[in-house]
Enzyme design. Structure first.
Site, PDB file in Angstrom:
ATOM      1  N   SER A  89       0.826  -1.211   0.000  1.00  0.00           N
ATOM      2  CA  SER A  89       0.000   0.000   0.000  1.00  0.00           C
ATOM      3  C   SER A  89       0.858   1.259   0.000  1.00  0.00           C
ATOM      4  O   SER A  89       1.615   1.494  -0.944  1.00  0.00           O
ATOM      5  CB  SER A  89      -0.959  -0.029   1.188  1.00  0.00           C
ATOM      6  OG  SER A  89      -1.894   1.015   1.110  1.00  0.00           O
ATOM      7  N   ASP A 242      -1.743   6.616  -3.785  1.00  0.00           N
ATOM      8  CA  ASP A 242      -0.657   5.784  -3.262  1.00  0.00           C
ATOM      9  C   ASP A 242      -0.342   4.649  -4.248  1.00  0.00           C
ATOM     10  O   ASP A 242      -1.047   4.456  -5.244  1.00  0.00           O
ATOM     11  CB  ASP A 242      -0.989   5.277  -1.865  1.00  0.00           C
ATOM     12  CG  ASP A 242      -2.162   4.317  -1.828  1.00  0.00           C
ATOM     13  OD1 ASP A 242      -2.972   4.323  -2.772  1.00  0.00           O
ATOM     14  OD2 ASP A 242      -2.295   3.570  -0.846  1.00  0.00           O
ATOM     15  N   ASP A 244      -0.729   1.421  -4.554  1.00  0.00           N
ATOM     16  CA  ASP A 244      -1.737   0.457  -5.003  1.00  0.00           C
ATOM     17  C   ASP A 244      -3.067   1.126  -5.309  1.00  0.00           C
ATOM     18  O   ASP A 244      -4.068   0.455  -5.559  1.00  0.00           O
ATOM     19  CB  ASP A 244      -1.901  -0.685  -4.006  1.00  0.00           C
ATOM     20  CG  ASP A 244      -2.616  -0.268  -2.734  1.00  0.00           C
ATOM     21  OD1 ASP A 244      -2.432   0.886  -2.302  1.00  0.00           O
ATOM     22  OD2 ASP A 244      -3.352  -1.091  -2.156  1.00  0.00           O
ATOM     23  N   ASP A 246      -5.423   2.967  -3.699  1.00  0.00           N
ATOM     24  CA  ASP A 246      -6.671   2.899  -2.937  1.00  0.00           C
ATOM     25  C   ASP A 246      -6.818   4.075  -1.965  1.00  0.00           C
ATOM     26  O   ASP A 246      -7.780   4.128  -1.210  1.00  0.00           O
ATOM     27  CB  ASP A 246      -6.809   1.558  -2.207  1.00  0.00           C
ATOM     28  CG  ASP A 246      -5.743   1.315  -1.158  1.00  0.00           C
ATOM     29  OD1 ASP A 246      -4.868   2.179  -0.970  1.00  0.00           O
ATOM     30  OD2 ASP A 246      -5.777   0.249  -0.517  1.00  0.00           O
TER      31      ASP A 246
END
Length: 507
Positions: A89, A242, A244, A246
């Site tokens: 993440s 970010d 990834d 999300d």
């Protein structure tokens, strides 16, 4: 999980355990796989695909780096038993991780995680052997590349949540922070008619994140390059996602500087906008529901009450928001869901994805900004109006790191100290009540969380981070004026810092 502890052998072991769980749970198990831009993410995704295929499980995988919400969508769209995303993440480049999703497209619950961990524990670490070239996915009859029709179905699902097409030009600066958002975010904004300028030095995938060591859009440093470019070209707003994709951070140019909009503030803006538009368009459901985490601003409850929306509070982590959507679905009431968000810049409208979705959020944020721009307002103008109407809710988060082999033990000792010897006062504030989410009947799963109610209506929530070796304190309160609320929160931040330092000396 840091780079020392995640490698092909730990990934293979975890995947063998997941395979065993899936075969026990389903006669025809299947799994979708995605990965982000981090170093070794593609290789770890290929290892997972290979191990699952060898176990006889049908595998669908994205052949290029892909946002986490698109994996959630694919799990549901392809009717998979599970999903895997290789990502850490928003954490620094030394980390990588292994995230598992259930057949509902939601991150697995605590109960299922425990069952999978039991299966993993029985698996040997070695051997793991492969004949494929590093970074390449294996080839076989039960391995399938996720095709463009799935991606297009995702885009259409996102666009179906559009409230109003922008009626005035809007120019935004966007940074994917060297992650997975570059293609899908820009594609959605292009289809919406938003002029987008990308931050070139953060455009291409790079697991080292050379211009942004901490690629977390909650952090001002992560938006620095986007802010500079936005100032240079006089953009209406700037945003960054970010690695990834999300979480999304947003800022606006004000005079010679910039103003970042916090996750709490953006969540309230979006909630108000969605309710306002759905009522105007006649699409507001009966008995509407909004969902937020317990550490997210209570201003959301005030806004929701104005529009007649029920607010459900859940534990920290978007999987609990996804779980609540699932409960509505099982009850035949899926249409009641309006919006979900958490203070850490995660948002979701619609139900085709069951995790926070920045592509969805970026579309709504830009659409909202364009709609208010047509009325001569900025998002900050609207935010001030909301504060004037509902009160100046202010929130702060303090983070205390506990690195090293004794870090977790130290955090546990601090929490236990608060439980067994609760403070009567923190500086000038009396502690009126403490709720222990590990033992109190809160209606939520048991969790290592403490909530302190202070005099003056202020609260402190203490919890260990779920992704980093940190203890987090969430401070919140409301005042009639912004200066009053900010002063109290500043003083309370200083008091809590001193309190934590004193506790560390004792335990």
């Amino acid at each position: 999980m840091d780079a020392v502890h995640i490698h092909v052998y730990t990934v293979a072991k975890a995947t063998r355990g997941l395979a065993e769980y899936l075969k026990n749970a389903s006669p025809l198990p299947s799994c979708a796989i995605a990965f982000d831009s981090r170093n070794k993410s593609r290789e770890f995704a290929a290892v997972a695909a290979e191990v699952l295929a060898q176990a006889g499980i049908q595998v669908w995988y994205y052949n290029e780096l892909t946002p986490t919400p698109m994996l959630s969508f694919a799990v549901r769209y392809l009717h998979c038993s599970a999903g895997i995303v290789i990502t850490a993440s928003h954490n620094p480049s030394i980390y990588n991780g292994y995230k598992v999703y259930g057949s509902d497209g939601c991150q697995i619950t605590l109960e299922v995680a425990s069952q999978i961990q039991t299966c993993i524990a029985t698996q040997p670490m070695f051997p793991y052997e492969t004949r494929r070239k590093e970074g390449c996915f294996p080839i076989g009859g039960n391995l399938h590349v996720i095709q463009n029709d799935v991606i297009e179905a995702y885009y259409n699902a996102i666009l179906s949540m559009n409230m109003r097409r922008p009626c005035v030009p809007l120019h935004v600066v966007y940074s994917p922070l060297n992650g997975t958002g570059n293609k899908p975010v820009r594609e959605i904004l292009h289809r919406l008619g938003i002029m987008t300028t990308v931050v070139l030095e953060q455009e291409c995938p790079d697991g080292d994140f050379p211009t942004c060591p901490y690629p977390n859009p909650e952090d001002a440093g992560a938006l620095h390059c986007a802010a500079l470019l936005a100032q240079k070209i006089h953009a209406d707003l700037f945003l960054a996602t970010d690695p990834d994709c999300d979480r999304v951070g947003v800022g606006i140019i004000i005079g010679n500087g910039v103003r970042l909009i916090t996750g709490n503030e953006m969540g309230v803006l979006l909630l108000d906008y969605l309710c306002k538009q759905r009522i105007a368009l006649g699409t507001m459901p009966k008995l509407p529901v909004a969902i937020k985490t317990i550490v997210t601003t209570e201003m959301a409850a005030a806004v929701a009450a104005y529009y007649g929306v029920e607010v459900r509070n859940v534990l920290t982590g978007f999987k609990f928001i996804g779980e609540q959507i699932g409960f509505l679905e099982k009850g035949g009431e899926l249409e009641r869901y309006v919006f979900g968000f958490e203070e850490s810049c995660g948002y979701l409208s619609g139900t085709s994805v069951r995790d926070k979705d920045t592509i969805n959020a970026a579309m709504l944020i830009c659409e909202m900004a364009a709609w208010y721009k047509s009325q001569g307002k900025t998002l900050l103008d609207v935010l001030k109006q909301l504060y004037d109407k509902y009160g100046y809710y202010q929130n702060r988060m303090l983070s205390f790191s506990f690195a090293g082999t004794t870090g977790m033990e130290k955090m546990g000792s601090l929490l236990e100290s608060i439980r067994t010897q609760p403070p009567r006062k923190i500086a000038e504030w009396c502690v009126e009540n403490i709720i222990d989410y590990a033992t109190a009947p809160t209606g939520l799963p048991k969790s290592d969380v403490l909530k302190l109610h202070l005099s003056g209506g202020y609260t402190i929530i203490v919890r260990p981070s779920g992704t980093e070796p940190k203890l987090k304190l969430y401070l919140s309160g409301v005042d009639k004026t912004l200066s009053g609320a900010q002063k109290v929160l500043n003083d309370l931040c200083n008091a809590c810092t001193n309190w934590m330092q004193q506790l560390e000396k004792i335990v």
